[in-house]
Enzyme design. Structure first.
Site, mmCIF file in Angstrom:
data_model
loop_
_atom_site.group_PDB
_atom_site.id
_atom_site.type_symbol
_atom_site.label_atom_id
_atom_site.label_comp_id
_atom_site.label_asym_id
_atom_site.label_seq_id
_atom_site.Cartn_x
_atom_site.Cartn_y
_atom_site.Cartn_z
ATOM 1 C CG HIS A 15 3.876 8.304 20.292
ATOM 2 N ND1 HIS A 15 4.132 9.562 20.801
ATOM 3 C CD2 HIS A 15 3.023 8.488 19.258
ATOM 4 C CE1 HIS A 15 3.452 10.461 20.107
ATOM 5 N NE2 HIS A 15 2.775 9.835 19.165
ATOM 6 C CD GLN A 30 6.980 7.125 12.342
ATOM 7 O OE1 GLN A 30 7.163 7.060 11.130
ATOM 8 N NE2 GLN A 30 6.372 8.133 12.927
ATOM 9 C CB THR A 88 -1.112 12.498 5.546
ATOM 10 O OG1 THR A 88 -0.809 13.561 4.636
ATOM 11 C CG2 THR A 88 -0.163 11.353 5.328
ATOM 12 N NE ARG A 144 -2.295 12.838 20.392
ATOM 13 C CZ ARG A 144 -1.232 13.232 21.096
ATOM 14 N NH1 ARG A 144 -1.202 13.058 22.397
ATOM 15 N NH2 ARG A 144 -0.201 13.779 20.476
ATOM 16 C CG HIS A 201 1.514 1.841 4.551
ATOM 17 N ND1 HIS A 201 0.378 1.934 3.774
ATOM 18 C CD2 HIS A 201 1.718 3.086 5.076
ATOM 19 C CE1 HIS A 201 -0.089 3.174 3.828
ATOM 20 N NE2 HIS A 201 0.706 3.892 4.605
ATOM 21 C CB ALA A 254 -1.706 19.845 12.892
ATOM 22 C CB SER A 298 -0.940 -0.009 1.210
ATOM 23 O OG SER A 298 -0.224 -0.184 2.427
#
Length: 290
Positions: free
Chosen positions: A154, A181, A54, A112, A271, A57, A21
């Site tokens: 994270h 990630q 994507t 998030r 991905h 923010a 992907s």
């Protein structure tokens, strides 16, 4: 250890294809949009399982994200919209979900997200697990929900264990699969997957792959997102200085070897973070026989 595959990934494997992907970001200019259309056409030759887009923010790129998703769907491919919740209300999320469903979107990457610079904390969702639970409650099984995973922890997590528990909360809230990630250490990925299995979490964890296209940009991204660049890679990149051709040749060798290790040891799919470029990802796919 071997990974669990999704139905779509299983179908791809049955057809003799290893599932891939691609991720894009919404272009900011008409010229960028035209370039991305050409990039997508080149990458479509690899028959991706889906293409993700994507989300800025605080939803700052929503119009561009949804527009790019709409184009991908019109081009005949599955599109996954990134969907962040920080600063959002239940009503706003409900409206966006309805819009995406009406567009024909069947896959979401639930995050998030971050607030735009200068904004304080707000909204009715505090964690990605809250968003996943809300999507499931509102839409049932209408969407395949992807969530983020961090093999190297994270950067804002209190500890690796706290980060693992945050991931577990997202899966238990209803996530179908995860995308990691990017990383350059295959052992970190497989350790993370083993840790999730010990918690009874069996959704597929798909490795996120970042082609190495430049040294400065990669260092900046990695410092911001907590992705570790092994010392030997960092030193080699620094030694190349401004020699872009050598950096890219070295990067292709490093990342293709990483991908080969991941496939050989049971990763369910790959991905690719394309950065809206086709060349490096196409060459990686070619080297891997994808």
């Amino acid at each position: 250890m071997s990974e669990t595959t999704t139905p779509a990934a299983g179908a791809a494997a049955a057809a003799g294809r290893f599932p891939v992907s691609f991720e894009f970001f919404p272009p900011k200019t008409p010229e960028g949009a035209e370039k991305l259309r050409a990039v997508r056409q080149q990458l479509y030759a690899r028959q991706p399982e889906f293409c993700s887009v994507t989300y800025g923010a605080g939803g700052s790129t929503q119009e561009g994200t949804f527009g790019t998703v709409r184009e991908i769907l019109a081009e005949g491919f599955s599109a996954a919209s990134h969907f962040s919740c920080i600063g959002a209300t239940r009503e706003s999320v409900r409206g966006q979900l309805a819009q995406l469903k009406a567009m024909g979107v069947q896959r979401l990457v639930a995050l998030r997200g971050d607030l735009p610079s200068g904004y304080g904390a707000g909204g009715e969702f505090h964690y990605a697990s809250d968003l996943v639970a809300f999507i499931r409650a509102e839409t049932g099984r209408d969407f395949h929900i992807e969530v983020a995973a961090y093999p190297e922890t994270h950067p804002q997590a209190r500890s690796p264990e706290a980060d693992l528990q945050a991931y577990a909360a997202k899966v238990r809230a209803g996530a179908d699969s995860a995308i990691t990630q990017y990383f350059f250490n295959a052992d970190a990925y497989f350790r993370f997957v083993d840790d999730t299995r010990r918690l009874g979490l069996d959704v597929p964890v798909v490795p996120g792959i970042m082609p190495i296209m430049g040294s400065t940009q990669l260092m900046r991204f990695s410092d911001a997102c907590g992705a570790e660049i092994p010392r030997w890679i960092r030193l080699r990149l620094q030694a190349f200085g401004d020699d872009v051709a050598s950096i890219r040749a070295f990067g292709l060798d490093v990342v293709s070897e990483l991908c080969a290790q991941l496939r050989a040891r049971g990763a369910p799919a790959l991905h690719f973070y394309t950065m809206n470029q086709s060349g490096p990802t196409l060459e990686l796919c070619r080297r891997l026989g994808l």
